[in-house]
Design a protein around this motif. Structure first.
Motif, PDB file in Angstrom:
ATOM      1  N   LYS A 216      -4.536 -46.072 -15.130  1.00 46.80           N
ATOM      2  CA  LYS A 216      -3.835 -45.904 -16.403  1.00 46.80           C
ATOM      3  C   LYS A 216      -4.813 -45.911 -17.573  1.00 46.80           C
ATOM      4  CE  LYS A 216       0.604 -47.835 -14.936  1.00 46.80           C
ATOM      5  NZ  LYS A 216       1.637 -48.858 -15.189  1.00 46.80           N
ATOM      6  N   LEU A 217      -5.847 -46.705 -17.455  1.00 47.47           N
ATOM      7  CA  LEU A 217      -6.833 -46.755 -18.528  1.00 47.47           C
ATOM      8  C   LEU A 217      -7.577 -45.423 -18.656  1.00 47.47           C
ATOM      9  CD1 LEU A 217      -8.217 -50.367 -18.005  1.00 47.47           C
ATOM     10  CD2 LEU A 217      -6.689 -49.577 -19.820  1.00 47.47           C
ATOM     11  N   ARG A 218      -7.848 -44.776 -17.537  1.00 46.75           N
ATOM     12  CA  ARG A 218      -8.510 -43.464 -17.590  1.00 46.75           C
ATOM     13  C   ARG A 218      -7.600 -42.434 -18.267  1.00 46.75           C
ATOM     14  NH1 ARG A 218     -10.512 -45.192 -12.464  1.00 46.75           N
ATOM     15  NH2 ARG A 218      -8.786 -44.185 -11.354  1.00 46.75           N
ATOM     16  N   VAL A 219      -6.315 -42.498 -17.982  1.00 50.59           N
ATOM     17  CA  VAL A 219      -5.372 -41.582 -18.650  1.00 50.59           C
ATOM     18  C   VAL A 219      -5.342 -41.856 -20.149  1.00 50.59           C
ATOM     19  CG1 VAL A 219      -2.963 -40.892 -18.834  1.00 50.59           C
ATOM     20  CG2 VAL A 219      -3.965 -41.283 -16.577  1.00 50.59           C
ATOM     21  N   ALA A 220      -5.347 -43.128 -20.525  1.00 51.87           N
ATOM     22  CA  ALA A 220      -5.336 -43.488 -21.947  1.00 51.87           C
ATOM     23  C   ALA A 220      -6.571 -42.939 -22.661  1.00 51.87           C
ATOM     24  CB  ALA A 220      -5.254 -45.005 -22.106  1.00 51.87           C
ATOM     25  N   GLU A 221      -7.705 -42.969 -21.982  1.00 54.16           N
ATOM     26  CA  GLU A 221      -8.919 -42.400 -22.576  1.00 54.16           C
ATOM     27  C   GLU A 221      -8.746 -40.908 -22.814  1.00 54.16           C
ATOM     28  OE1 GLU A 221     -12.609 -45.169 -20.990  1.00 54.16           O
ATOM     29  OE2 GLU A 221     -11.821 -43.628 -19.647  1.00 54.16           O
ATOM     30  N   GLY A 222      -8.117 -40.219 -21.864  1.00 48.67           N
ATOM     31  CA  GLY A 222      -7.911 -38.788 -22.023  1.00 48.67           C
ATOM     32  C   GLY A 222      -6.977 -38.450 -23.169  1.00 48.67           C
ATOM     33  N   ILE A 223      -6.085 -39.378 -23.511  1.00 51.41           N
ATOM     34  CA  ILE A 223      -5.118 -39.133 -24.587  1.00 51.41           C
ATOM     35  C   ILE A 223      -5.678 -39.517 -25.955  1.00 51.41           C
ATOM     36  CG2 ILE A 223      -2.889 -39.963 -25.481  1.00 51.41           C
ATOM     37  CD1 ILE A 223      -1.858 -39.819 -22.613  1.00 51.41           C
ATOM     38  N   GLY A 224      -6.664 -40.415 -25.975  1.00 51.78           N
ATOM     39  CA  GLY A 224      -7.238 -40.752 -27.279  1.00 51.78           C
ATOM     40  C   GLY A 224      -7.814 -42.136 -27.434  1.00 51.78           C
ATOM     41  N   ALA A 225      -7.739 -42.989 -26.403  1.00 54.49           N
ATOM     42  CA  ALA A 225      -8.327 -44.326 -26.524  1.00 54.49           C
ATOM     43  C   ALA A 225      -9.840 -44.218 -26.626  1.00 54.49           C
ATOM     44  CB  ALA A 225      -7.935 -45.190 -25.329  1.00 54.49           C
ATOM     45  N   THR A 226     -10.418 -44.910 -27.597  1.00 52.92           N
ATOM     46  CA  THR A 226     -11.881 -44.905 -27.750  1.00 52.92           C
ATOM     47  C   THR A 226     -12.529 -45.964 -26.865  1.00 52.92           C
ATOM     48  OG1 THR A 226     -11.743 -46.442 -29.630  1.00 52.92           O
ATOM     49  CG2 THR A 226     -11.725 -44.075 -30.129  1.00 52.92           C
ATOM     50  N   HIS A 227     -11.765 -46.990 -26.487  1.00 55.00           N
ATOM     51  CA  HIS A 227     -12.254 -48.054 -25.614  1.00 55.00           C
ATOM     52  C   HIS A 227     -11.099 -48.495 -24.714  1.00 55.00           C
ATOM     53  CE1 HIS A 227     -14.642 -48.277 -29.338  1.00 55.00           C
ATOM     54  NE2 HIS A 227     -15.652 -48.707 -28.586  1.00 55.00           N
ATOM     55  N   THR A 228     -11.418 -49.070 -23.574  1.00 61.04           N
ATOM     56  CA  THR A 228     -10.393 -49.627 -22.695  1.00 61.04           C
ATOM     57  C   THR A 228     -10.824 -50.996 -22.196  1.00 61.04           C
ATOM     58  OG1 THR A 228     -11.319 -48.523 -20.743  1.00 61.04           O
ATOM     59  CG2 THR A 228      -9.539 -47.384 -21.923  1.00 61.04           C
ATOM     60  N   VAL A 229      -9.823 -51.827 -21.887  1.00 62.55           N
ATOM     61  CA  VAL A 229     -10.073 -53.184 -21.382  1.00 62.55           C
ATOM     62  C   VAL A 229      -9.133 -53.423 -20.202  1.00 62.55           C
ATOM     63  CG1 VAL A 229      -9.933 -55.658 -21.882  1.00 62.55           C
ATOM     64  CG2 VAL A 229     -10.744 -54.057 -23.650  1.00 62.55           C
ATOM     65  N   ASN A 230      -9.710 -53.772 -19.052  1.00 63.73           N
ATOM     66  CA  ASN A 230      -8.902 -54.178 -17.908  1.00 63.73           C
ATOM     67  C   ASN A 230      -8.634 -55.673 -18.051  1.00 63.73           C
ATOM     68  OD1 ASN A 230      -8.047 -55.157 -15.321  1.00 63.73           O
ATOM     69  ND2 ASN A 230      -8.791 -53.255 -14.402  1.00 63.73           N
ATOM     70  N   SER A 231      -7.405 -56.027 -18.418  1.00 62.15           N
ATOM     71  CA  SER A 231      -7.092 -57.420 -18.716  1.00 62.15           C
ATOM     72  C   SER A 231      -6.941 -58.267 -17.457  1.00 62.15           C
ATOM     73  CB  SER A 231      -5.802 -57.503 -19.549  1.00 62.15           C
ATOM     74  OG  SER A 231      -4.735 -56.863 -18.876  1.00 62.15           O
ATOM     75  N   HIS A 232      -6.999 -57.637 -16.283  1.00 62.91           N
ATOM     76  CA  HIS A 232      -7.029 -58.396 -15.029  1.00 62.91           C
ATOM     77  C   HIS A 232      -8.429 -58.935 -14.772  1.00 62.91           C
ATOM     78  CE1 HIS A 232      -5.716 -59.612 -11.053  1.00 62.91           C
ATOM     79  NE2 HIS A 232      -6.729 -58.971 -10.509  1.00 62.91           N
ATOM     80  N   GLN A 233      -9.415 -58.264 -15.329  1.00 65.15           N
ATOM     81  CA  GLN A 233     -10.814 -58.624 -15.100  1.00 65.15           C
ATOM     82  C   GLN A 233     -11.468 -59.299 -16.293  1.00 65.15           C
ATOM     83  OE1 GLN A 233     -12.550 -54.829 -14.178  1.00 65.15           O
ATOM     84  NE2 GLN A 233     -11.418 -54.580 -12.248  1.00 65.15           N
ATOM     85  N   THR A 234     -10.926 -59.084 -17.488  1.00 70.88           N
ATOM     86  CA  THR A 234     -11.555 -59.544 -18.725  1.00 70.88           C
ATOM     87  C   THR A 234     -10.509 -60.144 -19.651  1.00 70.88           C
ATOM     88  OG1 THR A 234     -13.135 -57.704 -18.550  1.00 70.88           O
ATOM     89  CG2 THR A 234     -12.998 -58.818 -20.687  1.00 70.88           C
ATOM     90  N   ASP A 235     -10.871 -61.187 -20.394  1.00 68.89           N
ATOM     91  CA  ASP A 235      -9.989 -61.740 -21.417  1.00 68.89           C
ATOM     92  C   ASP A 235      -9.815 -60.683 -22.505  1.00 68.89           C
ATOM     93  OD1 ASP A 235      -8.739 -63.012 -23.512  1.00 68.89           O
ATOM     94  OD2 ASP A 235     -10.196 -64.635 -23.685  1.00 68.89           O
ATOM     95  N   PRO A 236      -8.621 -60.101 -22.653  1.00 64.92           N
ATOM     96  CA  PRO A 236      -8.464 -58.990 -23.592  1.00 64.92           C
ATOM     97  C   PRO A 236      -8.663 -59.394 -25.045  1.00 64.92           C
ATOM     98  CG  PRO A 236      -6.333 -59.670 -22.757  1.00 64.92           C
ATOM     99  CD  PRO A 236      -7.352 -60.402 -21.954  1.00 64.92           C
ATOM    100  N   VAL A 237      -8.284 -60.616 -25.397  1.00 62.37           N
ATOM    101  CA  VAL A 237      -8.452 -61.055 -26.784  1.00 62.37           C
ATOM    102  C   VAL A 237      -9.931 -61.117 -27.139  1.00 62.37           C
ATOM    103  CG1 VAL A 237      -8.043 -62.911 -28.430  1.00 62.37           C
ATOM    104  CG2 VAL A 237      -6.264 -62.300 -26.773  1.00 62.37           C
TER     105      VAL A 237
END
Length: 366
Positions: A216-237
């Motif tokens: 889903k994060l890869r799709v978000a990048e294709g739509i316009g996200a400049t950065h992505t965060v996998n919140s299962h692996q990283t503290d998103p805050v």
């Protein structure tokens, strides 16, 4: 005279959907019959089937639809036979206190068709969100029809009827994203990715997609996200603060509808930042926040219903941008399916394999 067509119903809680014959009455005063060409499979339809909306079974499912007006009732002035329209589930009244204050997107008395579609034995159907468009024809109020440019294919245009409009509107209308803003979107499904697109359209400088699924994060990048965060692996805050100079974002959009992700959105925003809840929670969900943190951070905590949109204003504008090639709404269409494939589409939705499956009604253009 009334017409018999094929439609998809949910007969009882958690039962598999059925393709069956339904009866569409002649339109009454202020009502319109639409020949449905395409209808997206939205999570809200699954909520109806699961009994998560109400218990007014049987439901005629489907609501993200585009089609052509085939009949109009007495007094209909907003559309005419042959118009290509997108359906919406908030036909504004024009008379309530919100409408009279010039805020029709908050209309407190939205309406649907007065007559009911039925099964052949006379059992009344409850149309999903007042539309019921997993069917060859559906009956709606004239205010639920918005005429749009025929240059947009029905499988694309119909998605503005719910999820895509909800996400774009959450960013632009509710969140007030503007040029140079920083934005985080929690949950990169169909609504979340639409919020990403809305933030990009508004000129945000940093758009951070947050999800637990790398696909889903890869799709978000294709739509316009400049950065992505996998919140299962990283503290998103922490990750969002690092990406924004330690401050947090101007606008945090929660597109999941869960207390834990709302809390993350709350703490991921800058001082005086805005949190927008567009994800739909269940009735049992609650959240507790320190009142001092609510006070100390200032800003705004908002909920976004249908992206605070005004269909008559927003649908033609967004379809126009798509036709001009300035935004690509077709990116939200993962697959086109037949009217008998709705149950399989629900399974794919659960697995996170699609942004949108779109039912193509026989006779619709490719």
């Amino acid at each position: 005279m009334p017409t018999e067509v094929q439609g998809v119903i949910a007969r009882s809680k958690d039962a598999p959907v059925e393709l069956t014959t339904i009866v569409v009455p002649d339109p009454g005063p202020g009502e319109v019959v639409v020949d449905v060409q395409a209808c997206g499979v939205c999570h809200t339809d699954l909520h109806y089937r699961q009994g998560g909306i109400n218990d007014e079974f049987p439901f005629l499912l489907g609501h993200e639809a585009a089609g052509v007006v085939s009949e109009v009732g007495e007094g209909v002035t907003e559309v005419e036979v042959g118009d290509y329209v997108v359906l919406n589930w908030r036909a504004v009244c024009g008379q309530c206190r919100a409408c009279r204050r010039g805020r029709p997107w908050y209309c407190f008395d939205t309406h649907n068709a007065r007559q009911k579609m039925t099964l052949t034995d006379g059992t009344e159907l409850t149309p999903a969100l007042g539309i019921g468009a997993f069917a060859e024809k559906t009956l709606v109020a004239q205010g639920q029809c918005t005429k749009v440019d025929r240059g947009a294919a029905p499988e694309v245009a119909g998605l503005l009827g719910c999820g895509v409009m909800a996400g774009i509107g959450a960013a632009i209308n509710t969140g007030g994203v503007t040029r140079g803003d920083t934005v985080a979107v929690f949950g990169c499904g169909g609504v979340g990715d639409a919020a990403v697109l809305g933030a990009r359209l508004a000129g945000a400088s940093t758009i951070i997609g947050v999800d637990i699924d790398d696909r889903k994060l890869r799709v978000a990048e294709g739509i316009g996200a400049t950065h992505t965060v996998n919140s299962h692996q990283t503290d998103p805050v922490a990750a969002i603060q690092e990406l924004t100079g330690g401050f947090g974002v101007d606008v945090a959009i929660e597109a999941v509808g869960r207390p834990e992700t709302y809390r993350q959105a709350f703490y991921a925003r800058d001082l005086a930042g805005t949190v927008v809840l567009v994800g739909v929670p269940t009735p049992d969900m609650e959240i507790t926040l320190p009142l001092l943190d609510v006070f100390g951070r200032g800003g705004a905590l908002k909920s976004s219903w249908y992206g605070d949109c005004l269909p008559s204003r927003d649908f033609p504008m967004l379809i126009g941008l798509h036709v001009q090639g300035r935004i690509d709404l077709s990116a939200f269409v993962t697959e086109k399916i037949g009217i008998g494939d709705v149950e399989t589409a629900f399974d794919k939705m659960h697995a996170g394999d699609v942004l949108r499956s779109v039912v193509m009604i026989e006779g619709a253009r490719a």
